[in-house]
Scaffold this active site. Sequence first.
Site, PDB file in Angstrom:
ATOM      1  N   CYS A 194     -15.164  11.275  -8.463  1.00  0.00           N
ATOM      2  CA  CYS A 194     -14.908  10.309  -7.403  1.00  0.00           C
ATOM      3  C   CYS A 194     -13.985   9.224  -7.943  1.00  0.00           C
ATOM      4  O   CYS A 194     -14.039   8.878  -9.117  1.00  0.00           O
ATOM      5  CB  CYS A 194     -16.149   9.608  -6.857  1.00  0.00           C
ATOM      6  SG  CYS A 194     -17.374  10.723  -6.172  1.00  0.00           S
ATOM      7  N   ARG A 215      -9.491  12.924  -8.879  1.00  0.00           N
ATOM      8  CA  ARG A 215     -10.895  12.781  -9.291  1.00  0.00           C
ATOM      9  C   ARG A 215     -11.868  13.413  -8.292  1.00  0.00           C
ATOM     10  O   ARG A 215     -13.053  13.533  -8.570  1.00  0.00           O
ATOM     11  CB  ARG A 215     -11.240  11.295  -9.450  1.00  0.00           C
ATOM     12  CG  ARG A 215     -10.394  10.587 -10.473  1.00  0.00           C
ATOM     13  CD  ARG A 215     -10.771   9.129 -10.554  1.00  0.00           C
ATOM     14  NE  ARG A 215     -12.102   8.964 -11.067  1.00  0.00           N
ATOM     15  CZ  ARG A 215     -12.409   8.898 -12.360  1.00  0.00           C
ATOM     16  NH1 ARG A 215     -11.454   8.961 -13.254  1.00  0.00           N
ATOM     17  NH2 ARG A 215     -13.647   8.750 -12.744  1.00  0.00           N
ATOM     18  N   TRP A 234     -15.905  13.404  -4.762  1.00  0.00           N
ATOM     19  CA  TRP A 234     -16.255  14.738  -5.230  1.00  0.00           C
ATOM     20  C   TRP A 234     -17.753  14.842  -5.024  1.00  0.00           C
ATOM     21  O   TRP A 234     -18.535  14.137  -5.665  1.00  0.00           O
ATOM     22  CB  TRP A 234     -15.894  14.892  -6.704  1.00  0.00           C
ATOM     23  CG  TRP A 234     -16.089  16.281  -7.209  1.00  0.00           C
ATOM     24  CD1 TRP A 234     -15.228  17.336  -7.057  1.00  0.00           C
ATOM     25  CD2 TRP A 234     -17.203  16.784  -7.949  1.00  0.00           C
ATOM     26  NE1 TRP A 234     -15.749  18.460  -7.658  1.00  0.00           N
ATOM     27  CE2 TRP A 234     -16.962  18.155  -8.217  1.00  0.00           C
ATOM     28  CE3 TRP A 234     -18.387  16.225  -8.419  1.00  0.00           C
ATOM     29  CZ2 TRP A 234     -17.844  18.956  -8.922  1.00  0.00           C
ATOM     30  CZ3 TRP A 234     -19.277  17.032  -9.122  1.00  0.00           C
ATOM     31  CH2 TRP A 234     -19.000  18.379  -9.373  1.00  0.00           C
ATOM     32  N   ASN A 262     -19.133   5.740  -7.800  1.00  0.00           N
ATOM     33  CA  ASN A 262     -18.823   6.935  -8.581  1.00  0.00           C
ATOM     34  C   ASN A 262     -19.958   7.121  -9.573  1.00  0.00           C
ATOM     35  O   ASN A 262     -20.279   6.185 -10.309  1.00  0.00           O
ATOM     36  CB  ASN A 262     -17.489   6.725  -9.316  1.00  0.00           C
ATOM     37  CG  ASN A 262     -17.228   7.804 -10.355  1.00  0.00           C
ATOM     38  OD1 ASN A 262     -17.649   8.949 -10.187  1.00  0.00           O
ATOM     39  ND2 ASN A 262     -16.534   7.444 -11.411  1.00  0.00           N
ATOM     40  N   GLY A 263     -20.569   8.309  -9.585  1.00  0.00           N
ATOM     41  CA  GLY A 263     -21.657   8.569 -10.525  1.00  0.00           C
ATOM     42  C   GLY A 263     -22.841   9.189  -9.811  1.00  0.00           C
ATOM     43  O   GLY A 263     -22.713   9.667  -8.675  1.00  0.00           O
ATOM     44  N   GLU A 275      -8.184  29.510 -23.286  1.00  0.00           N
ATOM     45  CA  GLU A 275      -7.509  28.482 -22.496  1.00  0.00           C
ATOM     46  C   GLU A 275      -6.611  29.128 -21.435  1.00  0.00           C
ATOM     47  O   GLU A 275      -6.559  28.664 -20.294  1.00  0.00           O
ATOM     48  CB  GLU A 275      -6.708  27.560 -23.439  1.00  0.00           C
ATOM     49  CG  GLU A 275      -5.884  26.494 -22.777  1.00  0.00           C
ATOM     50  CD  GLU A 275      -6.669  25.529 -21.892  1.00  0.00           C
ATOM     51  OE1 GLU A 275      -7.906  25.548 -21.894  1.00  0.00           O
ATOM     52  OE2 GLU A 275      -6.013  24.765 -21.160  1.00  0.00           O
ATOM     53  N   LYS A 327      -7.047  28.551 -17.380  1.00  0.00           N
ATOM     54  CA  LYS A 327      -5.973  28.035 -16.514  1.00  0.00           C
ATOM     55  C   LYS A 327      -5.837  28.906 -15.273  1.00  0.00           C
ATOM     56  O   LYS A 327      -5.710  28.401 -14.165  1.00  0.00           O
ATOM     57  CB  LYS A 327      -4.619  28.000 -17.246  1.00  0.00           C
ATOM     58  CG  LYS A 327      -4.440  26.939 -18.305  1.00  0.00           C
ATOM     59  CD  LYS A 327      -4.277  25.531 -17.786  1.00  0.00           C
ATOM     60  CE  LYS A 327      -5.587  24.835 -17.658  1.00  0.00           C
ATOM     61  NZ  LYS A 327      -6.083  24.085 -18.772  1.00  0.00           N
ATOM     62  N   GLU A 356      -8.935  28.466 -12.869  1.00  0.00           N
ATOM     63  CA  GLU A 356      -9.127  27.218 -12.131  1.00  0.00           C
ATOM     64  C   GLU A 356      -8.080  26.979 -11.061  1.00  0.00           C
ATOM     65  O   GLU A 356      -8.385  26.340 -10.064  1.00  0.00           O
ATOM     66  CB  GLU A 356      -9.268  26.015 -13.069  1.00  0.00           C
ATOM     67  CG  GLU A 356      -8.047  25.612 -13.836  1.00  0.00           C
ATOM     68  CD  GLU A 356      -8.317  24.376 -14.713  1.00  0.00           C
ATOM     69  OE1 GLU A 356      -7.709  24.289 -15.774  1.00  0.00           O
ATOM     70  OE2 GLU A 356      -9.114  23.503 -14.336  1.00  0.00           O
ATOM     71  N   HIS A 392     -16.536  46.343 -27.770  1.00  0.00           N
ATOM     72  CA  HIS A 392     -17.964  46.058 -27.583  1.00  0.00           C
ATOM     73  C   HIS A 392     -18.287  45.742 -26.122  1.00  0.00           C
ATOM     74  O   HIS A 392     -19.336  45.168 -25.840  1.00  0.00           O
ATOM     75  CB  HIS A 392     -18.382  44.906 -28.499  1.00  0.00           C
ATOM     76  CG  HIS A 392     -18.138  45.215 -29.947  1.00  0.00           C
ATOM     77  ND1 HIS A 392     -18.952  46.054 -30.668  1.00  0.00           N
ATOM     78  CD2 HIS A 392     -17.130  44.863 -30.768  1.00  0.00           C
ATOM     79  CE1 HIS A 392     -18.474  46.173 -31.901  1.00  0.00           C
ATOM     80  NE2 HIS A 392     -17.366  45.458 -31.986  1.00  0.00           N
ATOM     81  N   LYS A 444     -10.885  16.007 -11.791  1.00  0.00           N
ATOM     82  CA  LYS A 444     -10.247  15.828 -13.092  1.00  0.00           C
ATOM     83  C   LYS A 444     -11.240  15.379 -14.155  1.00  0.00           C
ATOM     84  O   LYS A 444     -11.213  15.851 -15.278  1.00  0.00           O
ATOM     85  CB  LYS A 444      -9.116  14.807 -12.940  1.00  0.00           C
ATOM     86  CG  LYS A 444      -8.354  14.528 -14.217  1.00  0.00           C
ATOM     87  CD  LYS A 444      -7.382  15.636 -14.505  1.00  0.00           C
ATOM     88  CE  LYS A 444      -6.618  15.416 -15.787  1.00  0.00           C
ATOM     89  NZ  LYS A 444      -6.134  16.699 -16.323  1.00  0.00           N
TER      90      LYS A 444
END
Length: 609
Positions: A2, A27, A74, A100-101, A482, A486, A489, A505, A604
Amino acid sequence: MCGIVGYIGEQDACPILIDGLKRLEYRGYDSAGVAVLNGGGIDIRKSVGKLRALENVLEDCAPHGCIGIGHTRWATHGRPSDENAHPHSDCTGRITVVHNGIIENYVELKDRLVRGGHEFKSETDTEVAAHLIESHYKGDIAQAVRNAASEMDGSFALVVIAQNEPDKIIAARRHSPLVIGLGEGENYLASDVAAFLKYTRSVVYADDNNVVTITREGISVTDLDGNLIDKKAQTVDWDAAMAERGGYEHFMLKEIHEQPRALRETMRGRLSLEKNCVELPGINLTHDEIRKIDRIVMIACGTAYHASMAGKYAIEQLCRIPVELDVASELRYRDPIVDEHTLGIVISQSGETLDTMVGLNEVKNKGAKVIAITNVVGSMAARDAHGVLYTYAGPEIAVASTKAYTTQLMVLYLVALYFAQIRGTLDEQRATELREALWELPQKAELILNDVTAIESAAARYYCFNGFLYMARGANLASALEGALKVKEISYMHAEGYAAGEMKHGPIAMIDPTFATITVAVKSKTYDKILSNIREVKARSGDVIAIANPGDTTISDYADRVITVPETEEIFSPVLVAVPLQLMAYFVAYNRGPAIDQPRNLAKTVTVE
Ligand code: M6R
């Protein structure tokens, strides 16, 4: 997560709030809203969906007034909806908050407030804060916020306006970012400086359990008991243009292209070929302390965790110090073995990721020295750690991290060379070769970015495949993870990163002609092994794209497509390999069409557990 903003001054608040929210939309973007004090009362507008939806609402009926607060959400408690969008108000509508939180004891607080006659309109924990402040209000809004904050568990950055005290904004924080921007006859509040950079670069960072009062003329900060705290202003060296798209269609593409500059700035003043050394002012460790380190614990999440994997490889190779890695959300619950000879290295672009910050304090409380590698000056990581090494990437706005990752790698390589220098684990000739190789990385990254056609054309072929498998060995295992992250997401495609030796395996069962394998086959001590792994994939009708070095005449006999990156030392190659993998993810997503800078379900900065 947020984003929150606040403005008090002489200008119309609403356009300033919306402009700030645009810069904080990374955010969270499930809903947005603003509240403006208009002389008579508090005018609220909000809408589910991205900020654009709120702007449509405001086109017909924007509230006017010179004091206001805003929020981009968010969702955590309560689905994305108009009702759950912030701002939220108390029963009287005279006290309004954005938050926010997560207020962890909100159920208990809400039960008590409901029993006391408070009526709730949303499913959010934030509305509890509004009613709790109301329950404490006796004519002094700052005191009511202090009392309410003392009763709340969890994390919050709260910004509050009150109709009865129309000349101030109150804010409070615990474990969620809150920064104050100082203007002339006007002041700002936000989750991130990007929100007000175009108006001021003079800032004050609030600390945990600070309660801030801002008026047009100034600010005052107290603790929860009302004791005044003297805060010093700092100047941030980012400018507003750095937070704009600068002609690129997406922030992600702009940030990928900024990597050569960001890498150079991260090296500047630290790596010197003339002086034949690495210097790390800010690390805040004596040579004696560095010599006594017998173990390093790295703490990070997501992309920063992948950076720590490559960093482990470099530090163990060059300094012979054992490095343990932890995904921060795991470290905090496993009672790690840490003592005064352990060094904690915390890696976080934002410096605010909650799990990472808890991990930082966990190892610090157990007696370890901790250094933070972060991109945000004055962030929680920077303040809580004993030493801080900044990545000079500039603001990273796209949710998918790119330049933060490669600059984190750069700092970790500098740490490895610095420790090796002090502990004497490298002979001078090898140290010189490595410093020179590091120095050349930005220019080599530039070469990759000068011609991206091979990557674009590969993406055009593979974007409609069923998924991707990334396989690599050694330092580039981090690149495989990584690269897969990418793609996941921003394209929402299935992608897995694997150690190439693990293929037999299990993962090799996934290979078929619709599943592409991206492999890192740059010069390394396991190059031949990678060639065998490619053969195994080809034998199962898999399609293989190899990231290799120019002049490799063997690889084209093995892979279907080859994308080249300049040759460098194996331990540093993840920086160069990252660039085509980021571009591949970008172009695949571009072909598929999702919102690249703001992928669904993500934000983010993850300031909740
Ligand atoms: O701000 P941080 O570096 O602590 O963020 C950690 C992760 O949330 C972050 O790296 C995330 O995985 C990236 N957005 C992925 O691109």
